[in-house]
Enzyme design. Sequence first.
Site: not given
Length: 560
Positions: A50, A75, A77-78, A144, A166, A198, A370-371, A393
């Site tokens: 997963d 997010h 991933d954070h 972001h 980010d 980032d 976003g970056h 990142h």
Amino acid sequence: MGTMKQNLKVIPLGGLGEVGRNMTLFEYQGKILICDMGFRMPGEDMPGIDFIVPNINYLKGKQKNILGVVFTHGHYDHIGAVPYLIEKIWTPNLEFYASPLTRGIILKRQKDFPNQPPIKITEVKDGSKIKLGPFRIEFFRQNHNIPDNLGLFIETPVGNIFHTSDFKFDLHPVYDKPTNFQKLKDFGKRNVLLLMSDSTGAEEENHSLSEKTIEKNLEEIFKRSKGRIFAATFASLINRIQQIISLSEKYGRKVVVEGYSMKTNVEICRVLGYIKSKRGTIIKAKDSEKYPDSRITVLCTGAQGEGSAVLMRITQREHPVLRFRKGDSVILSSSVIPGNERTVQALKDDILRHGVRVYHYKMMDIHAGGHAQEEELKEMIKMIRPKFFLPIHGQYSMLVAHADIAKESGIPEKNIIILENGDLLNLNPKGFSIERERVSSNYVMVDGLGIGDVGEIVLRDRQMLAEDGMFVIVTVVDKQTGKVKGSPDIISRGFVYLRESKELLRDTRRKTIDIIHKATSSGGAVNWTYIKDEIRQKISQFLFSKTQRRPIVLPVVIEV
Ligand SMILES: [Zn+2]
């Protein structure tokens, strides 16, 4: 106190050389500050997995020394690894800090994991300052594609660290303030020892798109569409969700929100005021049939072709209410997981088979748009003027591209530090060193309720099962004589079609009987473990010689 003690340790446990799984430790004299606890999605070579979460072996036995956890933004991933790791680091006094939206998303998600220790998260916002042991942390707003994103200015006894989170520079953000360049310049005057920035957009030239421009592009699709619009995006891409709701209102559309994570996030954001919608804009799926197609938007998950997500269910005609029909449009974000492109392509084709229009729109992607890109990254370095530079990142190529940008922006090459997950950086005002020994940082995989129990071996088994299938040989043996009774049974899945392989099966049975009889003929005690190993090895070799395939061979011996 020796000089060693005066180093600050920076230990990335995830997020370097990969997109996702961000987690960094700052350690001074044994006291530890944690920044972010994210997860990443598995690759196509990890069947059944997963998520992948950071490896926190390093923190084992050090729980007492963890001062706190700060989160940059909401997010996954954070923040996504929180429910999977929290029990391993939790103590009653552990402090968490996050912006209101990030906090809301974390706490809401924790409700899905009711048996976990309670976590109390203190709200912080632009300008908040906290002190945790030797660390003084000042939070500041960064643009972001999710609201309430905070960068960190960390004062330590060794020097000041600037962590961008980010970010991108945006002069025309959506429901957010534009970038405050003056404030960033002021931080730059405060003697920054280390800039951690980032890198996700470092391989892209020029400047990232403003959220305003992204909205304009989306609006073109709304102007053009006469039927329903299905907008598939990430549940945590709050700005995009807001834009779709606002555009729907502008063009007289009601919005159906579908998918568990999408519903949850929209709900939290509306409660906290981060998503604004007029009363009556959001309706239930079953009510959508009461309106003409031109007045309906469906906001849903599944843009990456996830098997169980809403978009896939609609495409497969498995959704309880929604079916595609002629005139509909689908806005699809591209995938971020390398190797997932085929899945997205198949999904796109399947949607098109319904006679529906598909807009494959890259800017719907969580990592696109976003970056900060090259120009912004240069500008950031010039404003912050750090002594040392650490790109964070991103994939390794992004870190290297960012290092090149830093060099062009005037950072001497010897002061640019490219790290990998698990590296232990020792930093002091004069210089830095990377310890020869890395801390563990290998993948910890989450499969259903299991965290970390699926290791390399299970994964290799799954890959073998996926490639060459499974071959089970069940043999009944007389306990007294050691003779095989009857003929061994063979069960196979994904290896060969049994009915068309009669000869192969006959030979396999004969070989199995031979192996057993040979091992038991000498009399004396019979070592069944040895015999099973023999069967496994010899039959594997035999099957490979006949088929050039390597199924997993499972010998079962029943003594009667
Ligand atoms: Zn982010």
